[in-house]
Write a protein that holds these residues in place. Structure first.
Motif, PDB file in Angstrom:
ATOM      1  N   ARG A 134       0.870  -1.156   0.118  1.00  0.00           N
ATOM      2  CA  ARG A 134       0.077  -0.220  -0.113  1.00  0.00           C
ATOM      3  C   ARG A 134       0.571   1.253   0.142  1.00  0.00           C
ATOM      4  NH1 ARG A 134      -2.584  -2.808   4.237  1.00  0.00           N
ATOM      5  NH2 ARG A 134      -4.244  -3.886   3.325  1.00  0.00           N
ATOM      6  N   ALA A 135       2.012   1.543   0.578  1.00  0.00           N
ATOM      7  CA  ALA A 135       2.351   2.132   0.948  1.00  0.00           C
ATOM      8  C   ALA A 135       3.867   2.518  -0.392  1.00  0.00           C
ATOM      9  CB  ALA A 135       4.105   2.015   2.199  1.00  0.00           C
ATOM     10  N   LYS A 136       4.068   1.519  -0.441  1.00  0.00           N
ATOM     11  CA  LYS A 136       4.727   1.952  -2.683  1.00  0.00           C
ATOM     12  C   LYS A 136       3.300   2.111  -3.741  1.00  0.00           C
ATOM     13  CE  LYS A 136       9.372   0.051  -3.016  1.00  0.00           C
ATOM     14  NZ  LYS A 136      10.619   0.382  -3.970  1.00  0.00           N
ATOM     15  N   ASN A 137       2.379   1.531  -3.504  1.00  0.00           N
ATOM     16  CA  ASN A 137       1.228   1.817  -4.342  1.00  0.00           C
ATOM     17  C   ASN A 137       1.546   2.414  -5.832  1.00  0.00           C
ATOM     18  OD1 ASN A 137      -1.230   2.348  -5.156  1.00  0.00           O
ATOM     19  ND2 ASN A 137      -1.125   4.532  -4.770  1.00  0.00           N
ATOM     20  N   LYS A 138       2.468   1.217  -5.789  1.00  0.00           N
ATOM     21  CA  LYS A 138       2.883   0.889  -7.601  1.00  0.00           C
ATOM     22  C   LYS A 138       2.719  -0.275  -8.475  1.00  0.00           C
ATOM     23  CE  LYS A 138       6.876   2.271 -10.363  1.00  0.00           C
ATOM     24  NZ  LYS A 138       8.290   1.831 -10.231  1.00  0.00           N
ATOM     25  N   TYR A 139       2.164  -0.288  -9.463  1.00  0.00           N
ATOM     26  CA  TYR A 139       1.311  -1.645  -9.543  1.00  0.00           C
ATOM     27  C   TYR A 139       1.363  -1.681 -10.930  1.00  0.00           C
ATOM     28  CZ  TYR A 139      -1.029  -1.968  -5.110  1.00  0.00           C
ATOM     29  OH  TYR A 139      -1.614  -1.865  -3.876  1.00  0.00           O
ATOM     30  N   PRO A 140       2.048  -2.928 -11.757  1.00  0.00           N
ATOM     31  CA  PRO A 140       1.326  -4.293 -10.787  1.00  0.00           C
ATOM     32  C   PRO A 140       2.830  -4.869 -10.474  1.00  0.00           C
ATOM     33  CG  PRO A 140       1.918  -4.328 -13.553  1.00  0.00           C
ATOM     34  CD  PRO A 140       2.279  -2.946 -13.030  1.00  0.00           C
ATOM     35  N   VAL A 141       3.120  -5.171  -9.143  1.00  0.00           N
ATOM     36  CA  VAL A 141       3.406  -5.783  -8.490  1.00  0.00           C
ATOM     37  C   VAL A 141       4.140  -6.873  -7.802  1.00  0.00           C
ATOM     38  CG1 VAL A 141       2.255  -5.682  -6.416  1.00  0.00           C
ATOM     39  CG2 VAL A 141       4.419  -5.734  -6.160  1.00  0.00           C
ATOM     40  N   GLY A 158      -1.884  -7.030 -10.763  1.00  0.00           N
ATOM     41  CA  GLY A 158      -2.163  -4.907 -10.770  1.00  0.00           C
ATOM     42  C   GLY A 158      -3.114  -4.517  -9.838  1.00  0.00           C
ATOM     43  N   SER A 159      -3.228  -4.181  -8.752  1.00  0.00           N
ATOM     44  CA  SER A 159      -4.351  -3.945  -8.158  1.00  0.00           C
ATOM     45  C   SER A 159      -3.803  -3.844  -6.156  1.00  0.00           C
ATOM     46  CB  SER A 159      -5.527  -3.800  -8.402  1.00  0.00           C
ATOM     47  OG  SER A 159      -6.056  -4.781  -7.927  1.00  0.00           O
ATOM     48  N   GLU A 160      -4.015  -3.530  -5.651  1.00  0.00           N
ATOM     49  CA  GLU A 160      -3.903  -3.959  -4.217  1.00  0.00           C
ATOM     50  C   GLU A 160      -4.715  -4.572  -4.033  1.00  0.00           C
ATOM     51  OE1 GLU A 160      -4.715  -0.613  -1.276  1.00  0.00           O
ATOM     52  OE2 GLU A 160      -5.466  -1.926   0.211  1.00  0.00           O
ATOM     53  N   GLU A 161      -6.523  -5.134  -4.828  1.00  0.00           N
ATOM     54  CA  GLU A 161      -7.047  -5.809  -4.260  1.00  0.00           C
ATOM     55  C   GLU A 161      -6.761  -7.603  -4.583  1.00  0.00           C
ATOM     56  OE1 GLU A 161      -8.073  -3.004  -5.983  1.00  0.00           O
ATOM     57  OE2 GLU A 161      -8.368  -2.459  -3.930  1.00  0.00           O
ATOM     58  N   GLU A 162      -5.941  -7.277  -6.070  1.00  0.00           N
ATOM     59  CA  GLU A 162      -5.361  -8.842  -5.842  1.00  0.00           C
ATOM     60  C   GLU A 162      -4.158  -8.827  -5.258  1.00  0.00           C
ATOM     61  OE1 GLU A 162      -5.847  -7.744 -10.789  1.00  0.00           O
ATOM     62  OE2 GLU A 162      -3.975  -9.335 -10.721  1.00  0.00           O
ATOM     63  N   ALA A 163      -3.354  -7.949  -5.123  1.00  0.00           N
ATOM     64  CA  ALA A 163      -2.147  -8.410  -4.230  1.00  0.00           C
ATOM     65  C   ALA A 163      -2.797  -8.762  -3.407  1.00  0.00           C
ATOM     66  CB  ALA A 163      -1.139  -7.234  -4.052  1.00  0.00           C
ATOM     67  N   ALA A 164      -3.823  -8.547  -2.497  1.00  0.00           N
ATOM     68  CA  ALA A 164      -3.816  -8.720  -0.981  1.00  0.00           C
ATOM     69  C   ALA A 164      -4.888 -10.583  -1.461  1.00  0.00           C
ATOM     70  CB  ALA A 164      -5.691  -7.584  -0.408  1.00  0.00           C
ATOM     71  N   ALA A 165      -5.330 -10.630  -2.144  1.00  0.00           N
ATOM     72  CA  ALA A 165      -5.791 -11.868  -2.996  1.00  0.00           C
ATOM     73  C   ALA A 165      -4.388 -12.700  -2.518  1.00  0.00           C
ATOM     74  CB  ALA A 165      -6.783 -12.372  -3.833  1.00  0.00           C
ATOM     75  N   GLY A 166      -3.375 -12.302  -3.475  1.00  0.00           N
ATOM     76  CA  GLY A 166      -2.140 -13.627  -3.962  1.00  0.00           C
ATOM     77  C   GLY A 166      -1.808 -13.955  -2.321  1.00  0.00           C
ATOM     78  N   VAL A 167      -1.367 -12.515  -1.749  1.00  0.00           N
ATOM     79  CA  VAL A 167      -1.228 -12.395  -0.514  1.00  0.00           C
ATOM     80  C   VAL A 167      -1.656 -13.380   0.631  1.00  0.00           C
ATOM     81  CG1 VAL A 167      -0.316 -11.793   2.081  1.00  0.00           C
ATOM     82  CG2 VAL A 167      -0.357 -10.250  -0.218  1.00  0.00           C
ATOM     83  N   LYS A 168      -2.810 -13.768   0.842  1.00  0.00           N
ATOM     84  CA  LYS A 168      -4.173 -14.741   1.541  1.00  0.00           C
ATOM     85  C   LYS A 168      -3.705 -16.214   0.786  1.00  0.00           C
ATOM     86  CE  LYS A 168      -9.174 -15.478   2.383  1.00  0.00           C
ATOM     87  NZ  LYS A 168      -8.918 -16.474   1.965  1.00  0.00           N
ATOM     88  N   GLU A 169      -3.747 -16.169  -0.617  1.00  0.00           N
ATOM     89  CA  GLU A 169      -3.617 -16.972  -1.046  1.00  0.00           C
ATOM     90  C   GLU A 169      -2.063 -17.842  -0.905  1.00  0.00           C
ATOM     91  OE1 GLU A 169      -5.204 -17.551  -5.710  1.00  0.00           O
ATOM     92  OE2 GLU A 169      -2.382 -18.043  -5.684  1.00  0.00           O
ATOM     93  N   ILE A 170      -1.486 -17.447  -0.544  1.00  0.00           N
ATOM     94  CA  ILE A 170       0.304 -17.938  -0.475  1.00  0.00           C
ATOM     95  C   ILE A 170       0.210 -18.083   1.034  1.00  0.00           C
ATOM     96  CG2 ILE A 170       2.899 -17.473  -0.744  1.00  0.00           C
ATOM     97  CD1 ILE A 170       2.116 -16.198  -3.295  1.00  0.00           C
ATOM     98  N   MET A 171      -0.014 -16.396   1.758  1.00  0.00           N
ATOM     99  CA  MET A 171       0.228 -16.420   3.349  1.00  0.00           C
ATOM    100  C   MET A 171      -0.407 -17.167   4.226  1.00  0.00           C
ATOM    101  SD  MET A 171       3.155 -13.704   3.642  1.00  0.00           S
ATOM    102  CE  MET A 171       3.991 -14.377   4.722  1.00  0.00           C
ATOM    103  N   VAL A 185       8.828  -9.838  -2.341  1.00  0.00           N
ATOM    104  CA  VAL A 185       7.617  -8.467  -2.966  1.00  0.00           C
ATOM    105  C   VAL A 185       8.832  -8.117  -3.898  1.00  0.00           C
ATOM    106  CG1 VAL A 185       5.952  -6.622  -2.714  1.00  0.00           C
ATOM    107  CG2 VAL A 185       5.863  -8.518  -1.425  1.00  0.00           C
ATOM    108  N   GLU A 186       8.554  -8.474  -4.712  1.00  0.00           N
ATOM    109  CA  GLU A 186       9.350  -6.774  -5.992  1.00  0.00           C
ATOM    110  C   GLU A 186       8.706  -6.228  -7.164  1.00  0.00           C
ATOM    111  OE1 GLU A 186      12.016 -10.333  -7.414  1.00  0.00           O
ATOM    112  OE2 GLU A 186      10.505 -10.317  -9.243  1.00  0.00           O
ATOM    113  N   GLU A 187       9.605  -5.113  -7.183  1.00  0.00           N
ATOM    114  CA  GLU A 187       9.218  -4.149  -8.189  1.00  0.00           C
ATOM    115  C   GLU A 187       8.626  -5.316  -9.573  1.00  0.00           C
ATOM    116  OE1 GLU A 187      11.805  -1.758 -10.899  1.00  0.00           O
ATOM    117  OE2 GLU A 187      13.961  -3.487  -9.998  1.00  0.00           O
TER     118      GLU A 187
END
Ligand code: AMP
Ligand code: GLY
Length: 430
Positions: A134-141, A158-171, A185-187
């Motif tokens: 969220r702090a970086k706010n640069k997509y895609p991440v 491509g978005s904060e929502e997608e990232a949150a879903a991804g983090v949930k899935e993996i972690m 998490v990388e550029e």
């Protein structure tokens, strides 16, 4: 020499076919192997990840040399376990295999030794990951599971929502098990991708001919990520100037870094590169031959593979020639419809004699997922066959590979029709 190859896909089939050209290669076995591989090697049904059973079998059969071709047995320490019973093996030991088995290890290695790669942070706390994103706010991440995940542990969000879903899935949901305890998490980088497999004995590094994978399931790079739907070699984006930079900025520093960390890498080190506007950067390392890169790289190798492999194990690679022929190779994967998600198995395969197309001498059919049922070949996996043609030019290799795929049939067969199209465009622009 009596040789055992550990694994059971198209890559292992290509390794076996290349080893068999060596005058020093005697009896050759594959474990677990597959239906098509059994036309070229004796197969033994032991899981590649069953280190204990594999080592016991290697001892019992008194193999002179073992080639551990798959990532998970390398990460589990199969090469160390074989060494402990006095059997030399091709491949890195457990400590060196971390270069693929842990993305946190490989990213930290690159940072410490100034090897160009995407900027990143690592996390073991899901809340902290999202705070950072969220702090970086640069997509895609790009979010990557730390451990091995069958090539599927990389999410481009491509978005904060997608990232949150991804983090949930993996972690949290642990889709990839313990591999998701940590994430990187990388550029997001842009540019053409190049695969460079290399031989190394921990002292010198000798790159093989470059190649280009096609990871998405469908034409025009659409659909899900797969293990790879086709490859071409050489990769036109890997120009002599790029190759020089890669050697100086990436290959040699990586070999030196692994030595400095006390875990010299011996075997095949795979550099997954992106040629960005700022120069070549490492997307990933693999501690083994690529699949299906091997199916286009080894058919172009002129040197004796067994001699080169044992030189990597013995530390004599500096004195060993690694030579590739001019020309090009193309591999088109024939997959089961529905791959990489759900697909059926057991479909009869028609068009092959002894697993090959004997009427096309310039074509080799590598078996990824086939089995023998009542003496006939049937499908047994997502990726079923890799059809490789070698020719003087890439257009000819592609034309022959596609012509050959037209002679093979099974129910619900799926292939991409644009393997090599991007490479041809790049060649035309050169
Ligand atoms: P990997 O499993 O690490 O090879 O990643 C799978 C694919 O994701 C790669 O082949 C790239 O196409 C893509 N990828 C991985 N990392 C990045 C990145 N930092 N920027 C852009 N694409 C990436
Ligand atoms: N084809 C990609 C890999 O072997 O990892």
């Amino acid at each position: 020499m009596k040789i055992l190859v550990v694994g059971g896909g198209g890559r292992e089939h290509a390794i076996i076919k290349a080893l068999k050209k060596s005058p020093a290669c005697g009896e050759i076995w594959c474990a677990p192997g597959n239906g098509g591989i059994s036309c070229d090697a004796r197969c033994k049904d032991i899981k590649a990840t069953d280190v204990e059973a594999m080592v016991a079998f290697a001892k019992e059969e008194a193999f002179d040399y073992v080639v551990v071709a798959q990532d998970d047995p390398l990460a589990l320490g199969m090469v160390d376990a074989l060494a402990a019973v006095g059997i030399p093996a091709f491949g890195p030991d457990k400590a060196a295999a971390r270069i693929e088995a842990s993305k946190v290890f490989s990213k930290d290695l690159m940072k410490k030794y100034h090897i160009p790669t995407a900027e990143y942070e690592t996390f073991d706390d899901p809340a902290k990951v999202m705070e950072y994103i969220r702090a970086k706010n640069k997509y895609p991440v790009v979010i990557k599971a730390d451990g091995l995940a069958l090539g599927k542990g990389v999410l481009i969000c491509g978005s904060e929502e997608e990232a949150a879903a991804g983090v949930k899935e993996i972690m949290l949901d642990k889709k990839f098990g313990a591999s998701g305890n940590k994430v990187v998490v990388e550029e997001f980088l842009t540019g053409p991708e190049v695969s460079v497999l290399s031989f190394t004995d921990g002292k010198v590094v000798k790159p093989m001919v470059s190649s280009m994978d096609h990871k998405r399931a469908n034409d025009h790079d659409t659909g899900l990520n797969t293990g790879g739907m086709g490859t071409v070699a050489p990769n036109p984006y890997y120009t002599p100037a790029v190759a020089r930079r890669c050697m100086e900025e990436i290959f040699l520093p990586t070999i030196a870094a692994m030595n400095a960390e006390g875990c010299p890498f011996k075997g095949c080190l795979y550099f997954g590169l992106m040629i960005t506007p700022d120069g070549p950067k490492v997307i990933e390392y693999n501690c083994r031959f690529g699949d299906p890169e091997t199916q286009v790289v080894l058919p172009l190798l002129e040197s004796d593979l067994l001699t080169v492999m044992t030189a990597c194990t013995n530390g004599t690679l500096a004195d060993t020639e690694v030579k590739f022929r001019d020309g090009a190779a193309a591999c088109v994967i024939l997959a089961s419809g529905g791959y990489p998600v759900a697909y059926e198995k057991g479909k009869p395969i028609s068009g092959l004699t002894g697993g090959q197309l004997p009427e096309m001498a310039d074509v080799t059919v590598y078996h990824s997922g086939t089995a023998l049922k009542d003496g006939a070949l049937v499908t047994a996996g997502g990726r079923v066959l890799g059809v490789t043609a070698v020719a003087d030019t890439l257009p000819d290799a592609l034309a022959r590979a596609y012509e050959a795929t037209g002679r093979i049939e099974f129910e619900k067969m799926h292939k991409r029709s644009d393997i090599g199209a991007r490479a041809l465009k790049a060649l035309a622009a050169l």
